[in-house]
Scaffold this active site. Structure first.
Site, PDB file in Angstrom:
ATOM      1  N   GLY A 464      -3.556   2.923   4.324  1.00  0.00           N
ATOM      2  CA  GLY A 464      -3.592   2.918   3.246  1.00  0.00           C
ATOM      3  C   GLY A 464      -3.829   1.562   2.505  1.00  0.00           C
ATOM      4  N   GLY A 465      -3.433   1.549   0.872  1.00  0.00           N
ATOM      5  CA  GLY A 465      -3.720   0.113   0.192  1.00  0.00           C
ATOM      6  C   GLY A 465      -4.890   0.707  -0.525  1.00  0.00           C
ATOM      7  N   TRP A 466      -5.051  -0.346  -1.504  1.00  0.00           N
ATOM      8  CA  TRP A 466      -5.736  -0.281  -2.682  1.00  0.00           C
ATOM      9  C   TRP A 466      -7.376   0.492  -1.564  1.00  0.00           C
ATOM     10  CZ3 TRP A 466      -5.985   1.132  -7.456  1.00  0.00           C
ATOM     11  CH2 TRP A 466      -7.172   1.029  -7.503  1.00  0.00           C
ATOM     12  N   THR A 467      -7.774  -0.237  -0.464  1.00  0.00           N
ATOM     13  CA  THR A 467      -8.971   0.148  -0.415  1.00  0.00           C
ATOM     14  C   THR A 467      -9.366   0.979   0.775  1.00  0.00           C
ATOM     15  OG1 THR A 467      -9.639  -2.164  -0.492  1.00  0.00           O
ATOM     16  CG2 THR A 467     -11.528  -1.157   0.046  1.00  0.00           C
ATOM     17  N   ASP A 518       4.976   2.585   6.983  1.00  0.00           N
ATOM     18  CA  ASP A 518       4.765   2.478   5.314  1.00  0.00           C
ATOM     19  C   ASP A 518       3.206   2.887   5.040  1.00  0.00           C
ATOM     20  OD1 ASP A 518       5.680   1.059   3.102  1.00  0.00           O
ATOM     21  OD2 ASP A 518       3.923  -0.014   2.958  1.00  0.00           O
ATOM     22  N   ASP A 520       1.702   3.172   1.805  1.00  0.00           N
ATOM     23  CA  ASP A 520       1.168   2.165   1.215  1.00  0.00           C
ATOM     24  C   ASP A 520      -0.572   3.929   0.282  1.00  0.00           C
ATOM     25  OD1 ASP A 520       1.842   0.997   1.922  1.00  0.00           O
ATOM     26  OD2 ASP A 520       1.142  -0.745   0.437  1.00  0.00           O
ATOM     27  N   GLU A 522      -2.419   4.985  -2.464  1.00  0.00           N
ATOM     28  CA  GLU A 522      -2.674   4.074  -4.304  1.00  0.00           C
ATOM     29  C   GLU A 522      -4.286   5.335  -4.801  1.00  0.00           C
ATOM     30  OE1 GLU A 522      -3.027   0.335  -4.280  1.00  0.00           O
ATOM     31  OE2 GLU A 522      -1.167   0.116  -2.800  1.00  0.00           O
ATOM     32  N   TYR A 596       4.767  -5.881 -10.383  1.00  0.00           N
ATOM     33  CA  TYR A 596       3.231  -6.850 -10.659  1.00  0.00           C
ATOM     34  C   TYR A 596       1.933  -6.156 -10.909  1.00  0.00           C
ATOM     35  CZ  TYR A 596       3.131  -6.033  -5.466  1.00  0.00           C
ATOM     36  OH  TYR A 596       2.755  -5.355  -4.070  1.00  0.00           O
ATOM     37  N   ASP A 597       1.172  -6.627 -11.357  1.00  0.00           N
ATOM     38  CA  ASP A 597      -0.486  -6.851 -11.731  1.00  0.00           C
ATOM     39  C   ASP A 597       0.021  -4.909 -13.452  1.00  0.00           C
ATOM     40  OD1 ASP A 597      -1.701  -7.472  -9.648  1.00  0.00           O
ATOM     41  OD2 ASP A 597      -2.291  -5.812  -8.603  1.00  0.00           O
ATOM     42  N   TRP A 750       4.369  -9.215  -2.441  1.00  0.00           N
ATOM     43  CA  TRP A 750       3.002  -8.932  -1.936  1.00  0.00           C
ATOM     44  C   TRP A 750       2.680 -10.382  -2.473  1.00  0.00           C
ATOM     45  CZ3 TRP A 750      -0.564  -6.133   0.900  1.00  0.00           C
ATOM     46  CH2 TRP A 750      -1.230  -6.062   0.206  1.00  0.00           C
TER      47      TRP A 750
END
Length: 770
Positions: A464-467, A518, A520, A522, A596-597, A750
Site C-alpha cells: 500500500g502506502g500513500w500511492t 506490513d 500500509d 492509508e 511525523y507529517d 521513515w
C-alpha cells in the site's frame, strides 16, 4: 494532518543487449547456495543425454536436453552428482551452483524453451571439469530421471496394528516402508479407497469416525516427490460403543504454564480420572478448541499466538466414549513481546525506488551500520492489482507526475527494482555482481544476502502506502475477496512465487526473503487518503476481518512465526474511522504509529503552504496556532487509553525534513510564522521535502534550534528565507527516552535513505534505546 507521500524518480528502464553466446558462470561457494525450484511453466517430461570430450588437462561434460513431447517445454533444471575426484571450473549455457559434488544447472534465457521434437543444441549446457573423466550419477531434469525411466516407488508398509479406540477415533501403528528413489515423507491411512488420515511418522490417529462401527484400514507411503507406494495388508477394528460408558472423567487440575514465548505457550496440568480410562485432553483457547493430546500426555504447546497479547486457556478430559469432563479453572496467559523484556525494537523502511535518484542500495544498510542496529526492515511498497484485487508483481509501470491524479498509482509497480535489475559488485552486499541471468536479482537478491549476513534481521513486505492504497477497500469488502487477496500476497511474497519478468522470477525464487506482511492502508474509512482512493463506512470492520484473514493464513504456513504489522494513524479521527483498537491487536504483532507529517507544505502547495509548523513535535506546543494540535504524545494516547499493550506500539521518526520558503522571522526565528510556499526540495518533484543528510549538506550553516517545550528541532536560514522542521540526535534522544518511559516497543523510521552515510540518526536511535 498530512501523511507520508512518496514519488518515484529515475525509473526509466535501460535495455540490455544480451548475447546469444556461451555464458560463463562463476560457481558459488557452498555457504551461498540455495536450492532452485523447478520452473513454474515447465510441462511435459524432458530427457537429457550426457557426453564427454577429453582435452588432456581438462575434459568437457555436456548434457543435451531433448523434448519428445508434442508441445514445446519452457524451462528446465538439471541436477546431478559429479564422480568422486571431479571438480568443475566453469559452466556454459546455463547457471550452475555446486554443493559438494551435487550440481544444479538452470537454463539460460535463450535455451530454456525446447521445441517439440527438438533439443537444446547447439546451446546445450556444458561444463569444464578436472579429474577422472566419468559420467555423473543421479541425473534428473525437472525432477524426472534423465533417461526417461520411471521412479522406483517406496514399498508397502508392514501390516498396521490398532493401539487404541474411542467412539470417534482409531489409533494405528505400522512398520515403515522401505526402498524407492526418494525418502518416505508421509503415510496415508485409507478406508477402502478413501484417505481418512495421515502422518509423517509410523503411527496415526484416524478421527471423525462413527461410533460402534467396524473399519478395514490400510496404509501407503508417499515419498518426497509425491510418489505413492502400494497399500499395506489391511487391519479391521471397531470404534467404541458410547452406550457402554455414560460416566465422564473428572476435571483436570492445576492448569499452569511451563514456558511462554512471543508466539507460543506451553501448558501443563494434573491428570483427570475415569472409570475406564482418559483417552484425550482438549485444550481451549478463549473458549475455542485448539489442541488435543492423548490421555497419557499432560502437557501441550499452543502456537500461532500474537506477541504481547492476553489469552485464556482451559483444559477438558475426554474418555473413550467421548464423554467430556468439566473444564479446569481458567488460566490467563500473556505472551512476551517480540524483542524481549528490557529491549526495544528498531523498525526501518527501505524504499524500493531509493536505488534511483537517491542512489541508496541495500548495501548502504550494511555500510552505514544500520542493518546491525535494525530488528525489522519494511520493504516499501507493493501494490494491489486494480482488476483482480490481488497482490501484484511482475510489472514495471511508473506513477504519474501529478500527485493529485486519482490514478497516480493504479497498476504501478517496479519488478525491475524488485528482482530483475542486475546489481553491480559495487552495489552488492557481498561485493559479488549479479550475472544478469539469475532468476533472482535486484533488491530482493540483495535483501537475501543481507539476511545471510545478519541472521536475526527480519524483513517484511509493505503493501500500500500513500500511492498504492486505492483498492484496499475493494479487496477487503467480502470474505471471498479477503481470502483471495491474502492468498495471493502469501503466494507472491512469502512463498516467493514471482511472475517471470525479463528472465527473472519463477516459483519459489524469492522464498525465505520476507518474514511477514506490513499493511500500509492509508486510510480505511477516510476521505483523506490519496486522491481517488476508494473508501467505505464498512472499512473499519473489514480491516479487522482482513487482519484476521492474514493472521489465519500466515499461521497456516507453519514454521517460524510470520510477522503481521501495520502503519497506523496519529490522528484520532482517522483511528475512529478505520481502526478498531479493541480487536485489531488480536492479530497485529506491531503497530507503527505515525509520528511525523503533523505539518508541511507539500510538493504541490496544497497542504499548509502559508504557515510553518513542526512536523514531529513530541508534545503540544502552546504557541501552535493550528486548529488541530498534533504531537507524538497525543498520537500515542488513544492507543494506550483503549487498553492496547504498549509493547505492540512503535512511534515513527522522520529521517527527512519538511520546509517552507519566504518565512517571516516574527521574532521567534520563523516558528509558526507566515510563509510563501514549500521550499525547494531534494528533488524537483518533491518540493518541501529533503532527506536529513541532504538538508544538512545543502545548508551547512543552517541555524538549528531546539524547542524544549514541545521537543522539536527546526532550522532557519534567516528572515524571508527557508525554515525546516526535522529530527536530529537531540530530538531523537528525547523521543527514545519518552517511549521507554511509556513502555513502548520501540521506534519506526521513515525512511532509511535520509540518514547520513555513517548512520548518524540510526546511531542516535540505537544509543537512545540501549
Amino acid at each position: 494532518m498530512s501523511v507520508r507521500s512518496r514519488t518515484r524518480r529515475d525509473q526509466a528502464r535501460r535495455t540490455r543487449r544480451r548475447l546469444l553466446a556461451l555464458l560463463s558462470v562463476l560457481l558459488l561457494p557452498i555457504a551461498a547456495i540455495t536450492a532452485l525450484a523447478t520452473p513454474a511453466n515447465a510441462a511435459g517430461k524432458l530427457t537429457a543425454a550426457f557426453t564427454t570430450e577429453n582435452n588432456g588437462s581438462w575434459w568437457k561434460g555436456t548434457y543435451i536436453v531433448r523434448n519428445d513431447n508434442a508441445a514445446a517445454v519452457n524451462g528446465w533444471t538439471l541436477e546431478f552428482d559429479l564422480p568422486a575426484g571431479v571438480t568443475v571450473q566453469n559452466s556454459y549455457n546455463g547457471t550452475a551452483t555446486v554443493n559438494g559434488r551435487h550440481v544444479t544447472a538452470v537454463a539460460a534465457f535463450y535455451n530454456a524453451n525446447v521445441p517439440a521434437g527438438k533439443t537444446t543444441e547447439p546451446y546445450s549446457f556444458w561444463f569444464v571439469a578436472n579429474g577422472p573423466v566419468g559420467t555423473p550419477t543421479g541425473c534428473r531434469i525437472n525432477g524426472d530421471k534423465c533417461d526417461g525411466s520411471s521412479d522406483v516407488l517406496p514399498s508397502a508398509p508392514g501390516t498396521p496394528t490398532v493401539t487404541d479406540a474411542t467412539a470417534h477415533t482409531l489409533a494405528l501403528k505400522w512398520p515403515a516402508a522401505t526402498g524407492g528413489d526418494f525418502p518416505v515423507a508421509s503415510y496415508d491411512v485409507l478406508n477402502g479407497s478413501t484417505v481418512v488420515g495421515g502422518s509423517t511418522t509410523t503411527d496415526a490417529v484416524v478421527t471423525n469416525l462413527t461410533p460402534a462401527t467396524s473399519y478395514t484400514l490400510t496404509v501407503r507411503a508417499k515419498d518426497t516427490r509425491g510418489n505413492l507406494g502400494p497399500a499395506s495388508a489391511p487391519v479391521t477394528a471397531s470404534t467404541f460403543d458410547p452406550a457402554t460408558d455414560p460416566t465422564p472423567p473428572t476435571a483436570p487440575t492445576n492448569l499452569r504454564t511451563t514456558a511462554v514465548g512471543s508466539s507460543e505457550a506451553t501448558l501443563a496440568w494434573n491428570a483427570a480420572t475415569d472409570n475406564l480410562k482418559v483417552a484425550a485432553y482438549d485444550v481451549y483457547q478463549d473458549g475455542a478448541p485448539v489442541r488435543t493430546v492423548t490421555g497419557s500426555t499432560l502437557t501441550a504447546t499452543v502456537g500461532s499466538l500474537s506477541p504481547s497479547t492476553s489469552y485464556t486457556f482451559t483444559v477438558k478430559a475426554r474418555d473413550g466414549a467421548d464423554n467430556a469432563s468439566p473444564a479446569t479453572a481458567p488460566l490467563k496467559v500473556t505472551t512476551s513481546d517480540l524483542v524481549g523484556a528490557g529491549k526495544y525494537a528498531r523498525v526501518g523502511y527501505f524504499t524500493q525506488w531509493g536505488i534511483y535518484g537517491r542512489q541508496y542500495f541495500v548495501k548502504n544498510l550494511d555500510t552505514s551500520g544500520s542493518a546491525a542496529k535494525l530488528d525489522v526492515i519494511n520493504y516499501a511498497f507493493e501494490n494491489i492489482d486494480p482488476v483482480n484485487l490481488t497482490c501484484m508483481a511482475g510489472v514495471t509501470k511508473g506513477t504519474t507526475a501529478d500527485p493529485q491524479d486519482p490514478d497516480q498509482g493504479t497498476g504501478a509497480g517496479d519488478a525491475d527494482a524488485d528482482y530483475a535489475r542486475p546489481m553491480s559488485a559495487a552495489q552488492s552486499v557481498d561485493g559479488v555482481a549479479d550475472d544478469g541471468w539469475g532468476k533472482l536479482r535486484g533488491n530482493f537478491n540483495q535483501l537475501k544476502k543481507l539476511k545471510a549476513k545478519y541472521p536475526n534481521l527480519k524483513i517484511v513486505v509493505s503493501l500500500g502506502g500513500w500511492t498504492y492504497s486505492k483498492y484496499f477497500s475493494d479487496a477487503a469488502a467480502t470474505d471471498a475477496s479477503r481470502q483471495k487477496l491474502v492468498k495471493s500476497c502469501l503466494d507472491v511474497w512469502i512463498k516467493g512465487n514471482l511472475p517471470v519478468y525479463n528472465g527473472a522470477g519463477g516459483d519459489g525464487v524469492a522464498a525465505g526473503i520476507f518474514d511477514g506482511i506490513d499493511l500500509d492502508w492509508e486510510w480505511p474509512g477516510s476521505p483523506d487518503g490519496h486522491a481517488g482512493n476508494h473508501y467505505s463506512a464498512n472499512d473499519k470492520a473489514n480491516l479487522t476481518l482482513l487482519l484476521a484473514e492474514f493472521r489465519k493464513q500466515l499461521d497456516a504456513l507453519g514454521g517460524s512465526h510470520k510477522l503481521l504489522t501495520a502503519f497506523t494513524p496519529a490522528d484520532p479521527v482517522k483511528i475512529n474511522q478505520g481502526w478498531d483498537l479493541s480487536k485489531i491487536f488480536n492479530y497485529l504483532d506491531i503497530a507503527n504509529v505515525q509520528g511525523y507529517d503533523f505539518h508541511g507544505a507539500g510538493s504541490d502547495n496544497s497542504w499548509e503552504p502559508n504557515r510553518t509548523g513542526h512536523q514531529g513535535n513530541l508534545y503540544q506546543d502552546a504557541q501552535d496556532p493550528y486548529a488541530n494540535h498534533f504531537s507524538v504524545d497525543a498520537a500515542v494516547k488513544p492507543y494506550l487509553d483503549a487498553g492496547v499493550n504498549p509493547r505492540k506500539l512503535t512511534i515513527g521518526l522522520a529521517f527527512y525534513g519538511r520546509g517552507w520558503q519566504g518565512v517571516a522571522d516574527g521574532g521567534v526565528k520563523g516558528e509558526w510564522q507566515s510563509a510563501t510556499g514549500a521550499a525547494p526540495g531534494q528533488f524537483a518533484e518533491e518540493a518541501g521535502t529533503r532527506g536529513y543528510n541532504n538538508l544538512i549538506t545543502t545548508f551547512p550553516n543552517l541555524a538549528v534550534h531546539h524547542d524544549e517545550q514541545s521537543v522539536a528541532t527546526y532550522g532557519y536560514t534567516g528572515a524571508g528565507g527557508q525554515w525546516w522542521t526535522f529530527d536530529d540526535a537531540w530530538s531523537i534522544g528525547k523521543k527514545t527516552a519518552y517511549l521507554k518511559s511509556k513502555g513502548l516497543l520501540g521506534a519506526m523510521i521513515w525512511e532509511m535513505t535520509g540518514d547520513t552515510p555513517g548512520g548518524t540518526l540510526i546511531t542516535a536511535i540505537d544509543n537512545g534505546l540501549k
